[in-house]
Design a protein around this motif. Structure first.
Motif, PDB file in Angstrom:
ATOM      1  N   UNK A 193     -10.111  35.640 -24.091  1.00 31.35           N
ATOM      2  CA  UNK A 193     -10.322  34.333 -24.705  1.00 31.35           C
ATOM      3  C   UNK A 193      -9.764  34.348 -26.127  1.00 31.35           C
ATOM      4  N   UNK A 194      -9.038  33.303 -26.468  1.00 31.57           N
ATOM      5  CA  UNK A 194      -8.444  33.225 -27.793  1.00 31.57           C
ATOM      6  C   UNK A 194      -6.993  33.618 -27.839  1.00 31.57           C
ATOM      7  N   UNK A 195      -6.500  34.251 -26.744  1.00 30.80           N
ATOM      8  CA  UNK A 195      -5.077  34.587 -26.695  1.00 30.80           C
ATOM      9  C   UNK A 195      -4.236  33.318 -26.735  1.00 30.80           C
ATOM     10  N   UNK A 196      -3.058  33.404 -27.318  1.00 31.04           N
ATOM     11  CA  UNK A 196      -2.187  32.249 -27.481  1.00 31.04           C
ATOM     12  C   UNK A 196      -1.836  31.624 -26.131  1.00 31.04           C
ATOM     13  N   UNK A 197      -1.574  32.466 -25.137  1.00 34.19           N
ATOM     14  CA  UNK A 197      -1.206  31.961 -23.812  1.00 34.19           C
ATOM     15  C   UNK A 197      -2.309  32.306 -22.809  1.00 34.19           C
ATOM     16  N   UNK A 198      -3.491  31.816 -23.089  1.00 28.59           N
ATOM     17  CA  UNK A 198      -4.651  32.076 -22.216  1.00 28.59           C
ATOM     18  C   UNK A 198      -4.560  31.170 -20.991  1.00 28.59           C
ATOM     19  N   UNK A 199      -4.211  31.753 -19.859  1.00 28.46           N
ATOM     20  CA  UNK A 199      -3.982  30.972 -18.641  1.00 28.46           C
ATOM     21  C   UNK A 199      -4.601  31.689 -17.443  1.00 28.46           C
ATOM     22  N   UNK A 200      -5.932  31.746 -17.388  1.00 29.58           N
ATOM     23  CA  UNK A 200      -6.593  32.517 -16.341  1.00 29.58           C
ATOM     24  C   UNK A 200      -6.685  31.771 -15.020  1.00 29.58           C
ATOM     25  N   UNK A 201      -6.976  32.509 -13.972  1.00 32.71           N
ATOM     26  CA  UNK A 201      -7.340  31.887 -12.703  1.00 32.71           C
ATOM     27  C   UNK A 201      -8.730  31.273 -12.831  1.00 32.71           C
ATOM     28  N   UNK A 202      -9.661  32.065 -13.384  1.00 30.03           N
ATOM     29  CA  UNK A 202     -10.995  31.579 -13.720  1.00 30.03           C
ATOM     30  C   UNK A 202     -11.323  32.074 -15.124  1.00 30.03           C
ATOM     31  N   UNK A 203     -11.708  31.198 -16.045  1.00 29.60           N
ATOM     32  CA  UNK A 203     -11.930  31.616 -17.432  1.00 29.60           C
ATOM     33  C   UNK A 203     -13.228  32.381 -17.624  1.00 29.60           C
ATOM     34  N   UNK A 204     -13.294  33.102 -18.713  1.00 29.24           N
ATOM     35  CA  UNK A 204     -14.528  33.785 -19.135  1.00 29.24           C
ATOM     36  C   UNK A 204     -15.688  32.784 -19.129  1.00 29.24           C
ATOM     37  N   UNK A 205     -16.806  33.174 -18.535  1.00 29.64           N
ATOM     38  CA  UNK A 205     -17.986  32.315 -18.512  1.00 29.64           C
ATOM     39  C   UNK A 205     -18.018  31.316 -17.372  1.00 29.64           C
ATOM     40  N   UNK A 206     -16.987  31.332 -16.506  1.00 30.36           N
ATOM     41  CA  UNK A 206     -16.927  30.370 -15.409  1.00 30.36           C
ATOM     42  C   UNK A 206     -17.895  30.765 -14.301  1.00 30.36           C
ATOM     43  N   UNK A 207     -18.421  29.775 -13.621  1.00 31.83           N
ATOM     44  CA  UNK A 207     -19.270  30.016 -12.465  1.00 31.83           C
ATOM     45  C   UNK A 207     -19.882  28.709 -12.000  1.00 31.83           C
ATOM     46  N   UNK A 208     -19.642  28.344 -10.739  1.00 33.02           N
ATOM     47  CA  UNK A 208     -20.238  27.144 -10.170  1.00 33.02           C
ATOM     48  C   UNK A 208     -21.719  27.386  -9.903  1.00 33.02           C
ATOM     49  N   UNK A 209     -22.486  26.317  -9.891  1.00 36.18           N
ATOM     50  CA  UNK A 209     -23.913  26.431  -9.625  1.00 36.18           C
ATOM     51  C   UNK A 209     -24.275  25.647  -8.375  1.00 36.18           C
ATOM     52  N   UNK A 210     -25.325  26.079  -7.719  1.00 33.81           N
ATOM     53  CA  UNK A 210     -25.884  25.343  -6.582  1.00 33.81           C
ATOM     54  C   UNK A 210     -27.392  25.271  -6.740  1.00 33.81           C
ATOM     55  N   UNK A 211     -27.975  24.312  -6.076  1.00 31.93           N
ATOM     56  CA  UNK A 211     -29.423  24.177  -6.096  1.00 31.93           C
ATOM     57  C   UNK A 211     -30.020  24.848  -4.869  1.00 31.93           C
ATOM     58  N   UNK A 212     -31.159  25.499  -5.018  1.00 31.43           N
ATOM     59  CA  UNK A 212     -31.805  26.092  -3.839  1.00 31.43           C
ATOM     60  C   UNK A 212     -32.271  25.000  -2.881  1.00 31.43           C
TER      61      UNK A 212
END
Length: 432
Positions: free
Chosen positions: A409-428
């Motif tokens: 994170x913070x790199x000039x060309x930050x182009x991830x598949x999924x970024x730092x801190x990413x995560x989908x949520x679901x409800x039980x």
């Protein structure tokens, strides 16, 4: 992460001085902060490689966990096999004595890694006298010598008698080691308390491990379109396919440092595989079929409601885990392609790190990073089928391809598949 220190040693008293090791009684154990320092930043991520970085970056990125550990009373610090800007950490007096002991005021003892001083020369052990001299004078207090300990004792004795290693250095090491031993109470209670053995693998601990699995899973994709969510999975489907090399394999779930150094595939210890967990969770009328590496003909002829593919890396530790490609080993890719090209699928990745997944992502309906869930595979099924919701977030950036690495994170060309801190949520689906 440094919260593990009070977990192992106990909560340090409020009036304790910074840097003093603390262990709260016989039911606690000595903690070790390792590997000092910078081994997480080695070139190409290779184990024991060289970390090329400025002092500012070393202190701001790699040092904070050691500072926090010392505040929490950690008893020992282990030196890294790696180097910093070409200087072996086992020989780095400025960082071991100068910074760790004098600046951070660490009062526990510093230990080498296994044969760490041997590896200061190339080839290893080429000049053992130099290795002893450089390691001890750098500030290492206890040397891990797994085999020929008399060679080390003889070499150290010779160096002290000939004034190459001063007695003040020996006195410092002995004082630090004794301080930790007195703190632990080893002289009063030199043997382990075997009454504690009954807790190994107890149900309470397994339930805690299962909870940790649930909370650490990261949902990376859930449906090819926003309104086509696959998870939570239906437990009342008529027929489910479970596929992949890691679906019915406790050893693969656990990774390295399990039972033995490199770990081992197979059901090497008591636990619940992901396959068993799925069977435990679905409706009794649901047929669960397992094939480690099914072909498309088998898949299409069985009319599955959906499939769960569990693939990933084999167990590894340290150098055996070095991998410049970070691809899923065969037959993992073909399992994903065959299954997800033929039926709705969720792919569960069992890995110690992000791996190359982009080439298969379009075929995958749902994707879960399960990391190394260990023995409690039931925690995976708990979330897949909606007894609990997905809440985990990526602890590091997930790359598209290895040519992007290192990427932060913070790199000039930050182009991830999924970024730092990413995560989908679901409800039980039901309250727990």
């Amino acid at each position: 992460m440094t919260e593990i220190v009070p977990g192992l040693q106990g909560d340090i008293p409020s009036n304790s001085r910074k840097g003093i090791p603390y262990v709260d009684g016989k039911e606690k154990v000595v903690a070790c902060a390792k590997h000092y320092v910078g081994d997480g930043g080695t070139t190409k991520g290779i184990n024991a490689n060289n970390t090329v970085t400025s002092k500012h970056e070393l202190l701001s990125i790699h040092m904070p966990a050691y500072y926090n550990s010392i505040i929490k009373g950690v008893s020992t610090v282990m030196v890294s096999y790696s180097s910093w800007n070409g200087v072996k950490m086992h020989a780095n007096r400025d960082l071991v004595t100068g910074f760790l002991k004098n600046t951070l005021r660490f009062r526990g003892f510093v230990i080498s890694d296994m044969e760490g001083i041997d590896l200061m020369t190339s080839p290893s052990h080429a000049n053992y006298t130099y290795s002893i001299l450089a390691g001890v004078n750098a500030g290492i207090d206890m040397i891990m010598v797994p085999y020929n300990y008399t060679e080390f004792i003889d070499g150290l004795t010779m160096l002290v008698k000939n004034n190459f290693i001063p007695m003040t250095r020996i006195d410092d090491a002995v004082k630090r080691i004794l301080r930790v031993k007195f703190t632990v109470g080893l002289f009063e209670n030199p043997l382990a308390d075997y009454s504690m053995a009954k807790y190994l693998g107890c149900q309470e601990h397994r339930e805690l491990a299962r909870e940790a699995v649930r909370k650490s899973l990261v949902l990376l994709k859930n449906g090819r379109l926003a309104d086509e969510e696959l998870i939570p999975l239906s437990r009342k489907a008529s027929k489910i396919l479970v596929a992949g090399t890691h679906a019915d394999n406790i050893g693969n779930q656990c990774g390295g440092w399990t039972i033995q150094w490199q770990g081992q595939s197979g059901n090497i210890t008591h636990g619940t595989t992901i396959l068993a967990a799925i069977k435990n969770t679905v409706d009794p009328k649901t047929e669960v079929m397992f094939s480690e590496n099914p072909d498309t003909g088998y898949i299409k002829s069985n009319n599955f409601s959906y499939a769960i593919v569990v693939v990933g890396e084999p167990p590894y530790a340290e150098t055996d885990g070095d991998n410049l490609n970070l691809t899923i080993p065969d037959p993992g890719p073909s399992v994903i392609t065959n299954v997800c090209g033929s039926v709705k699928c969720v792919v569960v990745l069992i890995t110690g790190r992000p791996v190359v997944i982009q080439p298969y992502l379009a075929q995958i309906d749902a994707l879960v990073a399960a990391w190394l869930p260990g023995t409690e595979g039931q925690g995976v099924a708990d979330v897949l089928f909606g007894d609990y919701g997905f809440t985990g977030k990526l602890p590091r950036t997930w790359f598209k391809n290895v040519d992007q690495l290192p990427m932060n994170v913070g790199d000039l060309h930050y182009d991830p598949l999924f970024p730092f801190g990413y995560g989908l949520t679901t409800e039980p689906l039901k309250a727990n």
